[in-house]
Structures are given as C-alpha cells and as structure tokens.
Design a protein around this motif. Structure first.
Motif, PDB file in Angstrom:
ATOM      1  N   ASN A  23       6.418 -36.306 -23.508  1.00 15.16           N
ATOM      2  CA  ASN A  23       5.159 -35.711 -23.961  1.00 15.16           C
ATOM      3  C   ASN A  23       4.260 -36.731 -24.660  1.00 15.16           C
ATOM      4  O   ASN A  23       3.626 -36.433 -25.663  1.00 15.16           O
ATOM      5  CB  ASN A  23       5.423 -34.525 -24.890  1.00 15.16           C
ATOM      6  CG  ASN A  23       6.109 -33.394 -24.178  1.00 15.16           C
ATOM      7  OD1 ASN A  23       6.001 -33.256 -22.971  1.00 15.16           O
ATOM      8  ND2 ASN A  23       6.834 -32.596 -24.914  1.00 15.16           N
ATOM      9  N   LYS A  99       8.678 -33.316 -14.700  1.00  9.07           N
ATOM     10  CA  LYS A  99       7.614 -32.488 -15.259  1.00  9.07           C
ATOM     11  C   LYS A  99       7.946 -31.011 -15.094  1.00  9.07           C
ATOM     12  O   LYS A  99       8.377 -30.582 -14.040  1.00  9.07           O
ATOM     13  CB  LYS A  99       6.291 -32.759 -14.551  1.00  9.07           C
ATOM     14  CG  LYS A  99       5.809 -34.175 -14.664  1.00  9.07           C
ATOM     15  CD  LYS A  99       4.566 -34.386 -13.848  1.00  9.07           C
ATOM     16  CE  LYS A  99       4.206 -35.853 -13.801  1.00  9.07           C
ATOM     17  NZ  LYS A  99       3.091 -36.124 -12.902  1.00  9.07           N
ATOM     18  N   ASN A 102       4.908 -27.227 -19.200  1.00 12.73           N
ATOM     19  CA  ASN A 102       4.330 -27.672 -20.464  1.00 12.73           C
ATOM     20  C   ASN A 102       4.886 -28.990 -20.983  1.00 12.73           C
ATOM     21  O   ASN A 102       4.371 -29.518 -21.961  1.00 12.73           O
ATOM     22  CB  ASN A 102       4.541 -26.606 -21.546  1.00 12.73           C
ATOM     23  CG  ASN A 102       3.823 -25.319 -21.225  1.00 12.73           C
ATOM     24  OD1 ASN A 102       2.738 -25.333 -20.664  1.00 12.73           O
ATOM     25  ND2 ASN A 102       4.443 -24.211 -21.550  1.00 12.73           N
ATOM     26  N   HIS A 103       5.941 -29.501 -20.385  1.00  8.58           N
ATOM     27  CA  HIS A 103       6.593 -30.699 -20.897  1.00  8.58           C
ATOM     28  C   HIS A 103       6.764 -31.719 -19.782  1.00  8.58           C
ATOM     29  O   HIS A 103       6.893 -31.368 -18.613  1.00  8.58           O
ATOM     30  CB  HIS A 103       7.967 -30.351 -21.477  1.00  8.58           C
ATOM     31  CG  HIS A 103       7.900 -29.366 -22.578  1.00  8.58           C
ATOM     32  ND1 HIS A 103       7.480 -29.684 -23.838  1.00  8.58           N
ATOM     33  CD2 HIS A 103       8.188 -28.036 -22.608  1.00  8.58           C
ATOM     34  CE1 HIS A 103       7.518 -28.619 -24.603  1.00  8.58           C
ATOM     35  NE2 HIS A 103       7.939 -27.589 -23.874  1.00  8.58           N
ATOM     36  N   SER A 104       6.780 -32.984 -20.179  1.00  8.35           N
ATOM     37  CA  SER A 104       7.016 -34.042 -19.205  1.00  8.35           C
ATOM     38  C   SER A 104       7.895 -35.113 -19.832  1.00  8.35           C
ATOM     39  O   SER A 104       7.917 -35.300 -21.044  1.00  8.35           O
ATOM     40  CB  SER A 104       5.696 -34.647 -18.737  1.00  8.35           C
ATOM     41  OG  SER A 104       5.069 -35.314 -19.804  1.00  8.35           O
TER      42      SER A 104
END
Length: 116
Positions: A23, A99, A102-104
């Motif tokens: 993120n 990915k 909402n998160h990576s």
C-alpha cells in the motif's frame, strides 16, 4: 511517473534489506509455503495474502495478469468478507504485484526465488 517511482523503489529494495511494498509503504515481506498455498506476509502494515501455489507459478511463468481467488488477512484476522477475495497477480521484470480491491503488495524477485 508511476513506473519511474516503481523503478526507484526496486533499485532501493535491491540494495537494502527490504523485500517489498505494501500500500505504498516499503516493508519486509516474508514468504511461507503451506501445502498447496503460498502466503505473503508483511509486518508494517500487518497484511498477508494467501494464494494457491499453482496460480503463483502460473503468474511467474506467463506474461500478463492472472486472476485468482485467495484469502486476505489484516491485523491477524480473516473476516468473512476477506475470504475468497479476487486477487490479481501481475508479473513484472523485478517482482510480482499482488492486488485486491483495496490493498496491493509488491514482492521482489529475491523473495520470489524462495517460491520456485
């Protein structure tokens, strides 16, 4: 601009003890092998992705994006909405982008060598 930023981060990561980006935060990522699952875990922020080993190996050997289903764990908890999350795996020259909605997470080549 984004590609330049990722190249600078990759160069920084290759010279330091860090193994990835979560993120937008540079952090150390560890890889754990649990049977037919691979787990990528970071400490700051406390986030982990658990994906099938077959999908990780497929994304590492093919060009393009691979869509998989896996678990997302935040702060040590897997809620009902974080089970069976659609995860997109994108292989780049120096690592793997993981990915979710909402998160990576970006895992460097050094940590991916442990998976092979």
């Amino acid at each position: 601009m984004r590609k330049l930023k990722m190249l600078v981060l990759a160069a920084t990561l290759s010279l330091s003890a860090f193994a990835g980006v979560v993120n937008g935060n540079v952090t150390k990522i560890r890889t754990y092998d649990k049977g037919n699952q691979i787990r990528f875990e970071s400490k700051i922020p406390n986030l982990s992705f658990q994906v099938r080993k077959v999908d990780i190996l497929k994304s590492m050997t093919r060009i393009g994006k691979v869509t998989s289903v896996g678990d997302l764990e935040r702060n040590g908890l897997i809620s009902s909405e974080d089970r069976a999350v659609v995860i997109q795996l994108d292989r780049v020259k120096d690592g793997l982008h993981i990915k979710s909605r909402n998160h990576s997470m970006f895992v460097t080549e050094k940590e991916l060598d442990k998976v092979r």
